[in-house]
Design a protein around this motif. Structure first.
Motif, mmCIF file in Angstrom:
data_model
loop_
_atom_site.group_PDB
_atom_site.id
_atom_site.type_symbol
_atom_site.label_atom_id
_atom_site.label_comp_id
_atom_site.label_asym_id
_atom_site.label_seq_id
_atom_site.Cartn_x
_atom_site.Cartn_y
_atom_site.Cartn_z
ATOM 1 N N GLY A 35 0.777 -1.138 0.189
ATOM 2 C CA GLY A 35 0.072 0.000 0.057
ATOM 3 C C GLY A 35 0.866 1.253 0.091
ATOM 4 N N VAL A 48 -3.166 5.822 2.927
ATOM 5 C CA VAL A 48 -4.029 6.323 1.701
ATOM 6 C C VAL A 48 -4.847 5.027 0.953
ATOM 7 N N ALA A 49 -3.832 3.945 1.097
ATOM 8 C CA ALA A 49 -4.549 2.756 0.405
ATOM 9 C C ALA A 49 -3.881 1.473 0.925
ATOM 10 N N PRO A 57 -9.827 -4.279 -0.442
ATOM 11 C CA PRO A 57 -8.767 -3.100 -0.370
ATOM 12 C C PRO A 57 -9.374 -2.054 0.689
ATOM 13 N N ASN A 58 -8.364 -1.166 1.295
ATOM 14 C CA ASN A 58 -8.896 -0.443 2.365
ATOM 15 C C ASN A 58 -8.387 1.007 1.797
ATOM 16 N N TYR A 59 -9.282 2.023 2.012
ATOM 17 C CA TYR A 59 -8.844 3.354 1.400
ATOM 18 C C TYR A 59 -9.215 4.335 2.414
ATOM 19 N N VAL A 63 -10.278 9.551 -0.413
ATOM 20 C CA VAL A 63 -9.762 9.226 -1.703
ATOM 21 C C VAL A 63 -10.726 8.254 -2.167
ATOM 22 N N TRP A 64 -11.659 7.875 -1.390
ATOM 23 C CA TRP A 64 -12.744 6.752 -1.698
ATOM 24 C C TRP A 64 -13.392 7.021 -3.185
ATOM 25 N N PHE A 67 -9.392 6.849 -6.184
ATOM 26 C CA PHE A 67 -8.210 5.896 -5.931
ATOM 27 C C PHE A 67 -8.431 4.559 -6.111
ATOM 28 N N ILE A 69 -6.461 0.679 -5.936
ATOM 29 C CA ILE A 69 -5.059 -0.032 -5.636
ATOM 30 C C ILE A 69 -5.314 -1.347 -6.157
ATOM 31 N N LEU A 80 -1.170 2.386 -7.542
ATOM 32 C CA LEU A 80 -2.163 3.258 -7.152
ATOM 33 C C LEU A 80 -2.624 4.202 -8.318
#
Length: 117
Positions: A35, A48-49, A57-59, A63-64, A67, A69, A80
């Motif tokens: 990430g 960020v991600a 994935p986690n954001y 930025v959801w 972005f 990833i 990214l």
């Protein structure tokens, strides 16, 4: 220690897009998560991600939807995709990787992202 090499930062106008690349040394089976964090001047570093084995994935909330990833197992890399960039996205972006053979995360050298208004 896992060696991480980053690329893809730069200067872009608000609303534009950039893609960051992070390539890890060693075996992709050793890496369970990759990430980016970012650090803006005068602000704390923030996640960020991230993308981890067996997880969605986690954001960062801000930025959801902008972005994305992803991981490329063949190249042992992560990407990214950053779309609709905003001036608040400006900062140094640091890639990280979690390794099964190394205790603690490994970090890339950082890449500057600058979004002009």
């Amino acid at each position: 220690q896992v060696r991480l090499v980053e690329s893809g930062g730069g200067l872009v106008q608000a609303g534009g897009s950039l893609r960051l690349l992070c390539t890890a040394s060693g075996s992709p089976y050793d890496i369970y998560a990759m990430g980016w964090h970012r650090q803006a001047p005068g602000k704390q570093r923030e996640l960020v991600a991230e993308i981890a084995d067996g997880s969605q994935p986690n954001y960062l909330d801000s930025v959801w939807g902008r972005f994305i990833i992803s991981r490329d197992w063949a190249d042992n890399s992560a990407y990214l995709e950053m779309n609709n960039l905003k001036p608040d996205d400006t900062g140094v972006y640091y890639c990280f990787a979690g390794s099964r053979s190394v205790g603690g995360p490994s970090w890339g050298q950082g890449t500057q992202v600058t979004v002009s208004s």
